[in-house]
Each structure stands twice: as structure tokens, then as C-alpha cells.
Scaffold this active site. Sequence first.
Site, mmCIF file in Angstrom:
data_model
loop_
_atom_site.group_PDB
_atom_site.id
_atom_site.type_symbol
_atom_site.label_atom_id
_atom_site.label_comp_id
_atom_site.label_asym_id
_atom_site.label_seq_id
_atom_site.Cartn_x
_atom_site.Cartn_y
_atom_site.Cartn_z
ATOM 1 C CG HIS A 14 102.027 88.066 86.834
ATOM 2 N ND1 HIS A 14 102.618 87.129 86.178
ATOM 3 C CD2 HIS A 14 102.396 88.102 87.886
ATOM 4 C CE1 HIS A 14 103.572 86.427 86.859
ATOM 5 N NE2 HIS A 14 103.650 87.105 88.216
ATOM 6 C CG HIS A 194 103.948 82.578 89.251
ATOM 7 N ND1 HIS A 194 103.033 82.983 89.777
ATOM 8 C CD2 HIS A 194 105.006 83.720 89.460
ATOM 9 C CE1 HIS A 194 102.981 84.272 90.064
ATOM 10 N NE2 HIS A 194 104.196 84.807 89.816
ATOM 11 C CD GLU A 197 109.266 83.809 87.340
ATOM 12 O OE1 GLU A 197 108.782 83.276 88.133
ATOM 13 O OE2 GLU A 197 110.027 84.864 87.234
HETATM 14 N N1 HPA Z 1 107.888 84.630 90.471
HETATM 15 C C1 HPA Z 1 107.577 83.773 91.472
HETATM 16 N N2 HPA Z 1 107.045 84.182 92.750
HETATM 17 C C2 HPA Z 1 107.207 85.309 92.959
HETATM 18 C C3 HPA Z 1 107.396 86.193 91.898
HETATM 19 C C4 HPA Z 1 107.870 85.829 90.712
HETATM 20 O O1 HPA Z 1 108.288 86.444 89.597
HETATM 21 N N3 HPA Z 1 107.246 87.579 92.264
HETATM 22 C C5 HPA Z 1 107.046 87.382 93.597
HETATM 23 N N4 HPA Z 1 106.704 85.961 94.066
HETATM 24 ZN ZN ZN Z 2 104.921 86.651 89.361
#
Ligand code: HPA
Ligand code: ZN
Length: 332
Positions: A14, A194, A197
Amino acid sequence: MQDFLTRLPKAELHLHIEGSLEPELMFALAQRNGVALPYASVDEVRAAYEFDDLPSFLTLYYQGMAVLRTAEDFFDLAMDYFRRAHGEGVVHVELSFDPQAHLSRGIRLDVQVEGLTRAMRLAERELDISTALIMSFLRDRSAEEAMEVLEQAAPYWELIDAVGLDSAELGHPPSKFAEVFERAKWLGLPGVAHAGEEGPPSYIREAMEVLDVCRIDHGVRCLEDPALVAELVERRIPLTVCPLSNVRLKVVETLDAHPLPALLEAGLTLTLNSDDPAYFGGGMLDNFLACQRAFGWSRQTFVDLARNAIEAAFMSEERRDVLLTRLVAETN
Ligand code: HPA
Ligand code: ZN
């Protein structure tokens, strides 16, 4: 322990290559390309890297990458990263890149791919780092645009190992990209996304069930849904966790308060990664060392995490055998 963690053969799953742009290279490329920067010095750039959340980071991330204009720039960006990673004992790197963030600035896809893949081949030859390329879609832009980029990438489908989904998460659930990931799968391209988060656990579930991804990037909020955790464990879906990123983007208050120990305890398949090392205070080794300091993990825990990454990586089975053998040799 620092020596041990340096020698540990680490696979990075990642990494946003645009997020590996160090301020020094940002200045050099700005000068080379005649791009004006809103900073007077490298120190001023670093001082600006104080983020409240993911969106506040993304603003500077998209601004910083404006210095990337030619294939040479993308090559230099990736080589600069590979050399640093090599010095930290990284043996495999999966680079995500954000084609739309460059296309929207008038930088053609062939320029991006040529520069990155030339660096990947050189890293493989000169540094013995294996690599994979993940083409990520910006989830805060339309699904139609993502589909257009996927089609536009036809000449490079063979060079791409997977598609990904990144950028501002809240309000942009994975299901928005169902057709894009369906098309990618039909082309033989696996998906990662993703999820969890900043977004809720339901986004992790959607990424698994609607997009059929083989890994979840971040995923740390899964703990809010025990049934989801059970499913992730049962299906052994790897989470690519980025500890220093989570601290810098205030997903957690401090590393000590990070859910990593609970995620481990739950039996999840975890890997440690750097996300955007130039913005979040360090690369792979820094992330491993920070976890060692915060959690006091044993060598065996780090070996398990390193093995998870090698097992979850997009690499040939021959390369996987080589790295798994090296992992045993280095840690016995
Ligand atoms: N999260 C989502 N999008 C992103 C990130 C991240 O940490 N870094 C670069 N694009
Ligand atoms: Zn990322």
C-alpha cells in the site's frame, strides 16, 4: 531490533507513488519544469504537513504532484523511492498511481505509465526489488470517468497488476464503482480498495461483496462490526494497515491508541505499509519501528506480518518462493 527489522524482507502493498514525493525532489522537479510552488523552502514544505483529516491531506497531495510533467519525472519519482526502500530492506513494492490526478492536468497516460514502468524494470534489475503496478481510481470523481480511464488504459492492461480505489472516502461508497470493477475483473485485473479508513465498516463489506476485492486498504474500522471481522478472518482477506498514516490523518489520536493489537488479536491477516511516506513521517522501516516502540511486539509477530505481505502480494510464485525462503533464512 532495528537491525532485525531492517533485514526483515518487507513487501510493501500500500504505497501511493505520488505520496513518496519528498520535498527535495518536489523542488528539483519544480525548477526543471518551471512550475511555481507555494513554498519558499524544503523546510516550509515539511512545516505545511499538518493534517486534520484525509481531505486536508489530499489537498496538499494533489498540489504537490503538479510538479510531475514528463515521463522522466515519473521515472525519477519512482527511482527515488525504490532506492530509499531498498536501503530499508524492502524487497517488493506495489505502487499505486492516480492516473486521473494527472490526466486532469493534461499529462497523458502513456507519459505516466512509461516513466513508472521504466523505473520498475530498473529497480528489478539493479536493486532486486520486485514490483507491481496498481491503477487507482479517484472515488470522489464519477464512475463514468473511471470507466473511461480503464478503457483508455487498454494498451497498458498487460502492465497493470490490479485496479484500486482511493481519495476522499466519505460519501463515495465502493458500490459506486461496481461496473468498473466488474469490467476490470472481466479483463483479468484483480481489485483492491481503500475502505474503513474514514468510512464506515459497511464500505469494507461493500468492497468485499460488491467489488470482490482481494485486499482491503486500511480497513481499521472493521472492528466496529464483529460479524464483518469474522468474515474477514474466515476469508483471510488481508488488510494493508498504515500506522503512521493513521496517526497523521487523525484516524487515531496516537499510535499507542491504534487498534493494531486488537486487529491482531482478532486473527485478521494484517500487513504494515507506508501509504504516503513523504507526507506521513516515514517509510516502511519507520512504520515497523514505530510499531515496535508502541506495541513491543516480538520478532515472531513481525515475521508473521512480513509473511502475510509476501503471501498477499501480486508476484510470480517463483518470486514468492524466493522471498519466503529469504524470510526464513534472515530470521532464524
Ligand atoms: N487515503 C485515500 N486516498 C489516498 C490516500 C489515503 O491515505 N493517499 C493517497 N490517496
Ligand atoms: Zn492509501
